[in-house]
Motif scaffolding. Sequence first.
Motif, PDB file in Angstrom:
ATOM      1  N   TYR A 298     -13.040  26.173  35.946  1.00 48.57           N
ATOM      2  CA  TYR A 298     -12.870  25.644  34.590  1.00 48.57           C
ATOM      3  C   TYR A 298     -13.859  26.224  33.577  1.00 48.57           C
ATOM      4  O   TYR A 298     -14.519  25.482  32.855  1.00 48.57           O
ATOM      5  CB  TYR A 298     -12.901  24.113  34.601  1.00 48.57           C
TER       6      TYR A 298
ATOM      7  N   LYS B  14     -13.119  24.775  30.101  1.00 53.57           N
ATOM      8  CA  LYS B  14     -12.984  23.335  29.859  1.00 53.57           C
ATOM      9  C   LYS B  14     -14.319  22.759  29.397  1.00 53.57           C
ATOM     10  O   LYS B  14     -15.371  23.129  29.901  1.00 53.57           O
ATOM     11  CB  LYS B  14     -12.573  22.626  31.150  1.00 53.57           C
TER      12      LYS B  14
ATOM     13  N   SER C 235     -19.046  24.111  27.604  1.00 48.56           N
ATOM     14  CA  SER C 235     -18.018  24.591  28.527  1.00 48.56           C
ATOM     15  C   SER C 235     -18.675  24.938  29.858  1.00 48.56           C
ATOM     16  O   SER C 235     -19.902  25.102  29.936  1.00 48.56           O
ATOM     17  CB  SER C 235     -17.328  25.818  27.957  1.00 48.56           C
TER      18      SER C 235
END
Lengths: 349, 106
Positions: free
Chosen positions: A62, A65, A77
């Motif tokens: 991720y 994300k 992030s």
Amino acid sequence: MSHTESQTSRPPGEVSEIETDVLIVGAGPCGLFATFELGMLGMRCDVVDVLDRPGGQCAELYPEKPIYDIPALPDCSGEQLIDNLLLQARPFEPRFHFGLMVEALNRMDDGRWRVRTNDGQCFIAGAVVIAAGSGCFSPRKLPAAGAEMHEGEGLLYAVRERERLRGKHLVVVGGGDSALDWALNLHDIAERLTLVHRRDRFRAAPDTVNKVRALIDTGAMDFRAGAVAELVDDSGQLSGVRLQGGDQVVCDHVLAFFGLSARLGPLTSFGLDMHGDHIRVDTERFATSLDGVYAIGDVCWYPGKLRLILSGFHEAALMAHDVKRRLHPDIRHVFEHSTTAMKEHLGPR
Amino acid sequence: MQITVIDRQNQSHELVVEPGTRSNLMMMMVDAGLPVRAECGGSCVCATCHVYVRQAPAGALSELGEDEEDALDLAFEPGPDSRLACQIPITDACDGLKVELAPEWP
Ligand SMILES: Cc1cc2nc3c(=O)[nH]c(=O)nc-3n(C[C@H](O)[C@H](O)[C@H](O)COP(=O)(O)OP(=O)(O)OC[C@H]3O[C@@H](n4cnc5c(N)ncnc54)[C@H](O)[C@@H]3O)c2cc1C
Ligand code: FES
């Protein structure tokens, strides 16, 4: 040395040994923060990860994300978190060894540990910290008939020598960033490149997707929606792929990118006391059942364990203090806050 | 409420749903001890909670979202009935839902 493996089983010259204070298995967020905590206490770290870059789950699963529950970082992030952890540990110059899998741990007579990796590289360390998350990340294998037989030759899950693919007919399978980045990177040296993906939509960075679309539209790259059913073999050589539905695409190499999957792998054979797929630790020192071997982050277990980055950071701090007591038993330990301790490393501000 | 899961040996399992449960199908299957890896813990990025929907009562399933469709790219042998169990919230409308565990990545 009391280790059981025989050194002669490896070809001479391949064995290389690195001595260090602490060997860390895994360069995820918890392994990275451990290099800071241990560094601040004056210990030298070497970090091994099977991947070719730091970051563990944050980087692989991720990177884009947002994470909201890192104390005092309202929003960052996965990628930013890892960049910052690397920056924070930089004064201590941790040494990274990527692309290596830790395969065995052997206790030596002097109480240190000898850590062996899959390519023969060994480490001698006063303590070992296992920060292996949910295990070794490895590529998911193409679910097609004949895949196993061609793996490493006609079928690749990573590109090590780009030049080897010059002038070849290539099939790239997948629709994420890795597949599209490699399709872009290779299409100009390949004789012909066909991208195969299950649907006509890609989940990659918009800029990458636009570039790939443009190449497909101008005919510089082929696209086939569907899945590879079979690798076609011509007397031991890969000669093409058969798609579900029967169509064939002629090719010399298939590059498949279906993301990574984590498997505990060699850790289960280290002789550690386990709790299912996790390593049992005490919550005072984060020590495992083997003297001098510690476990922190997602891989460890104790009653109430939460698999959060935050928890791994706390575990790293307690572990580091115990490792210091272990490696320097003669020194009287004085606790210092980073506000004081870091002066030595960064100079006064 | 009845939710049925067919495992990879073709065995049927009835999941027990306590009233007031606020959960998703992946968590229910894990709690029931079914072999679901759920590597990302329900974050819709790993597709190791992949199931084939065999029977869906009206209203049991929401539309397939973009995130879920993207994650399905990483599923093993996805098909038209594929869904990710972590993206199926358990609601009263799920009574009668029947799914089959997709094969695991080798
Ligand atoms: C989609 C998603 C969202 C998340 N969101 C959050 C969040 O908001 N907040 C939060 O706190 N947590 C979150 N998490 C969980 C968080 O990412 C993990 O808790 C964290 O990554 C654990 O760090 P780690 O360093 O213990 O292990 P990992 O990040 O798993 O790293 C372990 C590393 O060890 C390597 N390794 C393993 N075995 C070996 C071996 N034998 N030899 C060499 N290398 C090896 C692996 O390749 C890997 O790189 C999320 C996870 C996911 C998947
Ligand atoms: S648990 Fe990872 S996608 Fe559902």
